[in-house]
Structures are given as structure tokens and as C-alpha cells.
Design a protein around this motif. Structure first.
Motif, short mmCIF file in Angstrom:
data_model
loop_
_atom_site.label_atom_id
_atom_site.label_comp_id
_atom_site.label_asym_id
_atom_site.label_seq_id
_atom_site.Cartn_x
_atom_site.Cartn_y
_atom_site.Cartn_z
N TYR A 46 32.93 24.77 -37.03
CA TYR A 46 33.83 24.71 -38.19
C TYR A 46 34.85 23.58 -38.05
CZ TYR A 46 37.03 26.37 -41.84
OH TYR A 46 37.82 26.47 -42.97
N GLN A 47 35.37 23.38 -36.85
CA GLN A 47 36.39 22.35 -36.62
C GLN A 47 35.85 20.95 -36.84
OE1 GLN A 47 37.66 23.39 -32.65
NE2 GLN A 47 39.38 24.61 -33.38
N ASN A 48 34.54 20.78 -36.78
CA ASN A 48 33.94 19.46 -36.96
C ASN A 48 33.39 19.22 -38.36
OD1 ASN A 48 33.91 17.90 -34.28
ND2 ASN A 48 33.23 19.94 -33.65
N VAL A 49 33.51 20.22 -39.23
CA VAL A 49 33.08 20.07 -40.62
C VAL A 49 34.23 19.43 -41.40
CG1 VAL A 49 32.42 21.28 -42.73
CG2 VAL A 49 31.52 22.04 -40.53
N ASN A 50 33.99 18.24 -41.94
CA ASN A 50 35.08 17.52 -42.62
C ASN A 50 34.65 16.78 -43.88
OD1 ASN A 50 33.58 15.45 -41.54
ND2 ASN A 50 35.21 14.64 -40.23
N GLY A 51 33.43 17.00 -44.35
CA GLY A 51 32.97 16.31 -45.54
C GLY A 51 32.47 14.91 -45.28
N VAL A 52 32.49 14.49 -44.02
CA VAL A 52 32.05 13.15 -43.64
C VAL A 52 30.94 13.20 -42.59
CG1 VAL A 52 32.75 10.93 -42.64
CG2 VAL A 52 34.32 12.16 -44.16
N PHE A 53 31.12 14.03 -41.58
CA PHE A 53 30.15 14.11 -40.49
C PHE A 53 28.84 14.74 -40.99
CE2 PHE A 53 33.69 14.54 -37.09
CZ PHE A 53 33.92 13.17 -37.18
N THR A 54 27.74 14.16 -40.55
CA THR A 54 26.44 14.77 -40.82
C THR A 54 26.22 15.92 -39.84
OG1 THR A 54 25.30 13.30 -39.27
CG2 THR A 54 25.51 12.55 -41.56
N ALA A 55 25.16 16.69 -40.08
CA ALA A 55 24.83 17.77 -39.16
C ALA A 55 24.59 17.22 -37.75
CB ALA A 55 23.60 18.53 -39.66
N GLN A 56 23.94 16.05 -37.64
CA GLN A 56 23.69 15.45 -36.34
C GLN A 56 25.00 15.09 -35.64
OE1 GLN A 56 20.58 14.80 -34.53
NE2 GLN A 56 22.28 14.79 -33.08
N GLU A 57 25.97 14.57 -36.38
CA GLU A 57 27.26 14.23 -35.78
C GLU A 57 28.02 15.48 -35.35
OE1 GLU A 57 28.73 10.11 -37.80
OE2 GLU A 57 28.42 11.78 -39.18
N ILE A 58 27.88 16.56 -36.11
CA ILE A 58 28.50 17.82 -35.71
C ILE A 58 27.85 18.34 -34.44
CG2 ILE A 58 28.89 20.23 -36.39
CD1 ILE A 58 29.05 19.23 -39.29
N ILE A 59 26.52 18.20 -34.34
CA ILE A 59 25.81 18.59 -33.12
C ILE A 59 26.35 17.80 -31.93
CG2 ILE A 59 23.59 18.48 -31.92
CD1 ILE A 59 22.28 18.96 -34.72
N ASP A 60 26.51 16.50 -32.09
CA ASP A 60 26.99 15.64 -31.01
C ASP A 60 28.39 16.02 -30.55
OD1 ASP A 60 24.63 14.23 -31.16
OD2 ASP A 60 25.45 12.61 -32.39
N ARG A 61 29.22 16.48 -31.48
CA ARG A 61 30.62 16.75 -31.16
C ARG A 61 30.90 18.19 -30.77
NH1 ARG A 61 30.68 12.43 -34.65
NH2 ARG A 61 32.43 10.98 -34.47
N SER A 62 29.99 19.10 -31.07
CA SER A 62 30.27 20.53 -30.88
C SER A 62 30.20 20.97 -29.43
CB SER A 62 29.28 21.36 -31.70
OG SER A 62 27.97 21.25 -31.17
N GLY A 63 29.49 20.21 -28.59
CA GLY A 63 29.32 20.64 -27.20
C GLY A 63 28.24 21.70 -27.05
N MET A 64 27.42 21.89 -28.10
CA MET A 64 26.32 22.85 -28.04
C MET A 64 25.02 22.14 -28.40
SD MET A 64 28.06 26.23 -29.80
CE MET A 64 28.32 25.44 -31.39
N ASN A 65 23.90 22.81 -28.17
CA ASN A 65 22.62 22.19 -28.50
C ASN A 65 22.35 22.29 -30.00
OD1 ASN A 65 21.29 24.75 -29.07
ND2 ASN A 65 21.11 25.05 -26.86
N GLU A 66 21.27 21.65 -30.43
CA GLU A 66 20.94 21.58 -31.87
C GLU A 66 20.82 22.95 -32.50
OE1 GLU A 66 18.34 17.42 -31.76
OE2 GLU A 66 17.34 19.36 -31.89
N PHE A 67 20.10 23.83 -31.82
CA PHE A 67 19.83 25.15 -32.39
C PHE A 67 21.12 25.94 -32.58
CE2 PHE A 67 18.90 29.71 -31.47
CZ PHE A 67 18.31 30.00 -32.69
N GLU A 68 21.95 26.01 -31.54
CA GLU A 68 23.18 26.80 -31.63
C GLU A 68 24.12 26.22 -32.67
OE1 GLU A 68 23.70 29.61 -30.38
OE2 GLU A 68 21.99 29.73 -29.04
N THR A 69 24.18 24.89 -32.79
CA THR A 69 25.06 24.26 -33.78
C THR A 69 24.57 24.57 -35.19
OG1 THR A 69 25.56 22.47 -32.23
CG2 THR A 69 26.11 22.11 -34.54
N CYS A 70 23.28 24.40 -35.43
CA CYS A 70 22.73 24.68 -36.76
C CYS A 70 22.83 26.17 -37.11
CB CYS A 70 21.28 24.21 -36.84
SG CYS A 70 21.12 22.41 -36.86
#
Length: 268
Positions: free
Chosen positions: A207-231
């Protein structure tokens, strides 16, 4: 102990085993060290300049990137191990989604891997997580069909807070699959409508990385979790109507306006 090489039309992945545990995973399309450096920069662990300097040292010494980052004091060993684990997991979990391909295992007495910074992962744990992912991923894909989608927060009267109580999985296992997984032994407690929105630690990281600019891939990169857990976190936030998909500008235009936007007069 040895190297398991898997091939499909679009990629070649080599998984390294040491006495039955996974100690390495390398993709031909996305080298682990390239991805590692990219993610460390995205998460703010290191600067772009520090990564460039570390890569220059690597060219001169042929040392592992992780060793250089720790030796130069750019990142601590614990952060490096966590980042390496996530990147290895992502490479391996993608294999579970392959529909076809071939594989070959070459046994060896010893294998090469970063013994200082890689924590061996039990193959059984990877298989269990991979099977769980296969069950849930098709449902997640219906709302997140690709990693180039952008999401934005829906305004709330009160910002969400971190739920410190024991958490259940983000997906409702009972509703989706008719069973309760071991992780969902504690039932969800209904909250009154006036109560503040509570998020699990994983959901908050997304949630903290959702800003209307970052793509799902960028949120994955920044979340500190893997693709599955982030999605999975994005899926739950969408279901709870805490975030929404940002539609392309042209998709929001009325049909008549779309035609005007591409008319010869507009181009001329």
C-alpha cells in the motif's frame, strides 16, 4: 548436489542444488546480479553511483557483486542475504508457471555458489509455496494481468493502520477454494464500518508504494517481497476497494473524443 537446467522457448534457468537444498537460481534473461543491483537501488539500499562503482570493481576483480557491496560498506550482510533470497525465489517461482519445456540435471560432487551470502532454501518449502502459488495465481491474474499496470490509492477518511494482531492470508481461502490453509487458522474478526482500516505487514508494504505512478513491477521491486506476495497484496487491496487501477488517458475519453484525437486535422 548439482545443476538443474530448464529450458523453454523464451528462457533458460539454472537452479543450483547443494545436498538437496537450493543455493542458486540464474535466468538467462535476467541475471541474478543485474536484478540484485537494480532492486537494491529501487529500494534505496544503495545509490546508483554506488552500484556503478561496485560494477566497475567487479570488472577489475571478477569478484561477486554481493561481496563487493558488503566489502565497500554499501550494504550490510543481512540486507544482502534477504535481497538475494527474494531474487532467487522469484526466478524459481516463475518456473511453476511454465506450460512446457525440457530439463536436465547434472550431478556434481561440489557446486559453486555464494556461501557467505546465500542462505540454502529447502526444496520441500519451495515446492509447497509453488503449489500454493499455482492455486491462487490465476485468480490474481484476473485483476492484475500484467506488471505494467499502474494503481492509485482511493481517498479514505482515515489512513490505514498496521494490524498488529495475528494475520490470515490476504486471499480468502474459504471463499476461493472451499478450504482453510494452515496459515488461516485464526478467523477474520468482523470490524464495524467506522473502524480504521487495518492492513497486514505485507499489505502495508504494498500500500505504501501505491502512488498512481509506480507500475506493479516497480511496486514489486520496492516492496521487499517476491512477485507473488506483492501481487497478492495488490489483489487484496483491490478487493477491499483501497486502491484502483489507473486507466490510460485515452481509455477515459468518450468514443467521439478518441476519434477527434487521431483525426487528420488534429495531426495536421
Amino acid at each position: 548436489t548439482g545443476y538443474l537446467t530448464l529450458r523453454c522457448e523464451t528462457d533458460v534457468v539454472t537452479v543450483t542444488f547443494q545436498e538437496g537444498s537450493v543455493v542458486g537460481a540464474e535466468s538467462l534473461n535476467k541475471r541474478l546480479e543485474d536484478r540484485l543491483g537494480h532492486v537494491l537501488v529501487k529500494t534505496g539500499r544503495i545509490s546508483r553511483e554506488e552500484l556503478t562503482r561496485a560494477l566497475e570493481i567487479q570488472k577489475q576483480t571478477l569478484q561477486r557483486l554481493g561481496y563487493i557491496l558488503v566489502a565497500e560498506g554499501y550494504v550490510d550482510a543481512q540486507s544482502l542475504r534477504a535481497a538475494l533470497t527474494i531474487q532467487m525465489q522469484q526466478t524459481i517461482f516463475r518456473l511453476f508457471r511454465w506450460k512446457n519445456g525440457d530439463y536436465n540435471f547434472e550431478p556434481h560432487d561440489t557446486v559453486e555458489y555464494d556461501r557467505e551470502n546465500v542462505t540454502p532454501m529447502a526444496a520441500e518449502s519451495i515446492l509447497m509455496e509453488g503449489i500454493r502459488m499455482l492455486d491462487e495465481w490465476p485468480i490474481i491474474e484476473k485483476k492484475i494481468p500484467s506488471f505494467d499496470k499502474v494503481f492509485e490509492k482511493i481517498p479514505l477518511p482515515t489512513p490505514p493502520t498496521l494490524d498488529m494482531r495475528e494475520q490470515v492470508p490476504a486471499l480468502d481461502d474459504v471463499a476461493l477454494f472451499g478450504t482453510v490453509s494452515p496459515k488461516s487458522s485464526v478467523p477474520k474478526v468482523p470490524q464495524p464500518e467506522s473502524a480504521a482500516v487495518r492492513l497486514s505487514q505485507e499489505e502495508m508494504a504494498v500500500y505504501q508504494n501505491v502512488n498512481g505512478v509506480f507500475t506493479a513491477q516497480e511496486i514489486i521491486d520496492r516492496s521487499g517481497m517476491n512477485e507473488f506476495e506483492t501481487c497478492k497484496g495488490l489483489f487484496e487491496l483491490l478487493n477491499r476497494q483501497l486502491i484502483r487501477l489507473v486507466m490510460p488517458i485515452e481509455a477515459e475519453l468518450p468514443e467521439e473524443a478518441k476519434h477527434r484525437a487521431v483525426s487528420p486535422e488534429a495531426l495536421g
